[in-house]
Design an enzyme around this catalytic site. Structure first.
Site, PDB file in Angstrom:
ATOM      1  N   ASN A  76       0.779  -1.220   0.000  1.00  0.00           N
ATOM      2  CA  ASN A  76       0.000   0.000   0.000  1.00  0.00           C
ATOM      3  C   ASN A  76       0.819   1.283   0.000  1.00  0.00           C
ATOM      4  O   ASN A  76       0.288   2.332  -0.283  1.00  0.00           O
ATOM      5  CB  ASN A  76      -0.936   0.002   1.223  1.00  0.00           C
ATOM      6  CG  ASN A  76      -1.682   1.304   1.378  1.00  0.00           C
ATOM      7  OD1 ASN A  76      -2.532   1.656   0.583  1.00  0.00           O
ATOM      8  ND2 ASN A  76      -1.330   2.052   2.409  1.00  0.00           N
ATOM      9  N   SER A 129      -3.719   2.338  -8.574  1.00  0.00           N
ATOM     10  CA  SER A 129      -4.397   3.625  -8.734  1.00  0.00           C
ATOM     11  C   SER A 129      -5.149   3.629 -10.052  1.00  0.00           C
ATOM     12  O   SER A 129      -4.760   2.950 -11.017  1.00  0.00           O
ATOM     13  CB  SER A 129      -3.379   4.771  -8.722  1.00  0.00           C
ATOM     14  OG  SER A 129      -3.970   5.993  -9.129  1.00  0.00           O
ATOM     15  N   TYR A 143       4.095   8.476 -11.448  1.00  0.00           N
ATOM     16  CA  TYR A 143       3.137   7.753 -10.608  1.00  0.00           C
ATOM     17  C   TYR A 143       2.253   6.836 -11.458  1.00  0.00           C
ATOM     18  O   TYR A 143       2.060   5.659 -11.135  1.00  0.00           O
ATOM     19  CB  TYR A 143       2.281   8.766  -9.843  1.00  0.00           C
ATOM     20  CG  TYR A 143       1.337   8.160  -8.827  1.00  0.00           C
ATOM     21  CD1 TYR A 143       1.805   7.743  -7.591  1.00  0.00           C
ATOM     22  CD2 TYR A 143      -0.025   8.046  -9.093  1.00  0.00           C
ATOM     23  CE1 TYR A 143       0.938   7.205  -6.643  1.00  0.00           C
ATOM     24  CE2 TYR A 143      -0.895   7.515  -8.164  1.00  0.00           C
ATOM     25  CZ  TYR A 143      -0.406   7.102  -6.930  1.00  0.00           C
ATOM     26  OH  TYR A 143      -1.278   6.565  -6.006  1.00  0.00           O
ATOM     27  N   ALA A 145       2.911   5.631 -14.431  1.00  0.00           N
ATOM     28  CA  ALA A 145       3.727   4.552 -14.996  1.00  0.00           C
ATOM     29  C   ALA A 145       4.003   3.472 -13.962  1.00  0.00           C
ATOM     30  O   ALA A 145       3.934   2.271 -14.253  1.00  0.00           O
ATOM     31  CB  ALA A 145       5.044   5.123 -15.530  1.00  0.00           C
ATOM     32  N   LYS A 147       2.213   2.770 -11.235  1.00  0.00           N
ATOM     33  CA  LYS A 147       0.991   2.057 -10.871  1.00  0.00           C
ATOM     34  C   LYS A 147       0.530   1.117 -11.986  1.00  0.00           C
ATOM     35  O   LYS A 147      -0.050   0.069 -11.717  1.00  0.00           O
ATOM     36  CB  LYS A 147      -0.107   3.059 -10.511  1.00  0.00           C
ATOM     37  CG  LYS A 147       0.156   3.832  -9.216  1.00  0.00           C
ATOM     38  CD  LYS A 147       0.303   2.888  -8.032  1.00  0.00           C
ATOM     39  CE  LYS A 147       0.368   3.657  -6.707  1.00  0.00           C
ATOM     40  NZ  LYS A 147       0.478   2.739  -5.540  1.00  0.00           N
TER      41      LYS A 147
END
Length: 248
Positions: A76, A129, A143, A145, A147
């Protein structure tokens, strides 16, 4: 007796946001929860909350990029760059986002697999995400890329190890009111945050994935706020962040 009685859940990024709510919810269902993160004080606070509710938890402060320290069940931990456009993201921010959001998930997942395989099963839930599906300036280039890479990695785990009883789930939430929003070029105000999902909403999805009978796996969950908000100003600000003289 809770449905997770006798199970151990290791939750990363558990000092705040989605990780914190996930740890509390899993503990309420009887799991022995190990909460991990970089800072000890927030973790101890979560352990205290769980204990006050008669749950069982322990805290372990670790750097999730440290392979020797890496263990995980719910992947997480999250981190985003300040600059969002691929035109302006500096190399150090790109590397930092990829390390936390993708490389650490690889490390954490690989660390727990031998024991899971030996026991004949286990569940890995990774919070990706909606940026993995809808890349753009809200999530930002690194971010999104990272996720997307996480989504692909969990698909690999699912396809390769499902015959060994390993379940891999990717949860892809849209906007959630968590501390990571403070890194956005335009930090959402109270009106914007009121439209968003809350960390406990995602935690409930994690619980669903973890408590299904072993014969069933949820491969992916996509979550979003019921009412969409206007992102036009956010996008305009994000497009300029990090550029020379404000960029364009």
């Amino acid at each position: 007796m809770g449905v997770l009685e006798g199970q151990v859940a290791i939750v990363t990024g558990a000092g705040s946001g989605i990780g914190r709510e996930t740890a509390k919810l899993l503990a309420s269902e009887g799991a022995q929860v190990v909460v991990t993160g970089r800072r000890k004080a927030p973790l101890d606070a979560v352990v205290g909350e769980i204990g006050a509710a008669h749950g069982r938890a322990a805290a372990r402060a670790v750097d999730i990029e440290d392979r020797e320290a890496a263990v995980g069940l719910v992947n997480n931990a999250g981190y985003s760059s300040r600059a969002r456009s691929i035109r302006w993201v500096p190399k150090d921010e790109w590397d930092g986002v990829i390390n936390v959001n993708l490389n650490a998930v690889y490390t954490l997942t690989q660390a727990v697999l031998p024991d899971m395989i030996e026991r004949g099963g286990g569940t890995i839930v990774t919070v990706s995400s909606a940026a993995a599906l809808r890349p753009g300036l809200i999530g930002g280039a690194p971010y999104g890329a990272a996720k997307a890479g996480v989504r692909n990695l969990m698909g690999h785990v699912h396809n390769v190890l499902r015959a060994k009883g390993i379940r891999a789930t990717t949860i892809m939430p849209g906007e959630v009111d968590t501390p990571i929003l403070s890194r956005r070029p335009l930090v959402p105000d109270d009106k914007a945050r009121a439209t968003m999902m809350q960390p406990e909403d995602v935690a409930r999805a994690v619980l669903l994935c973890a408590t299904l009978p072993p014969r069933t796996v949820i491969e992916e969950i996509v979550m979003s706020p019921t009412v969409a908000r206007d992102w036009s100003v956010d996008v305009a600000v994000a497009a300029r962040e990090g550029g020379p003289d404000g960029g364009s």
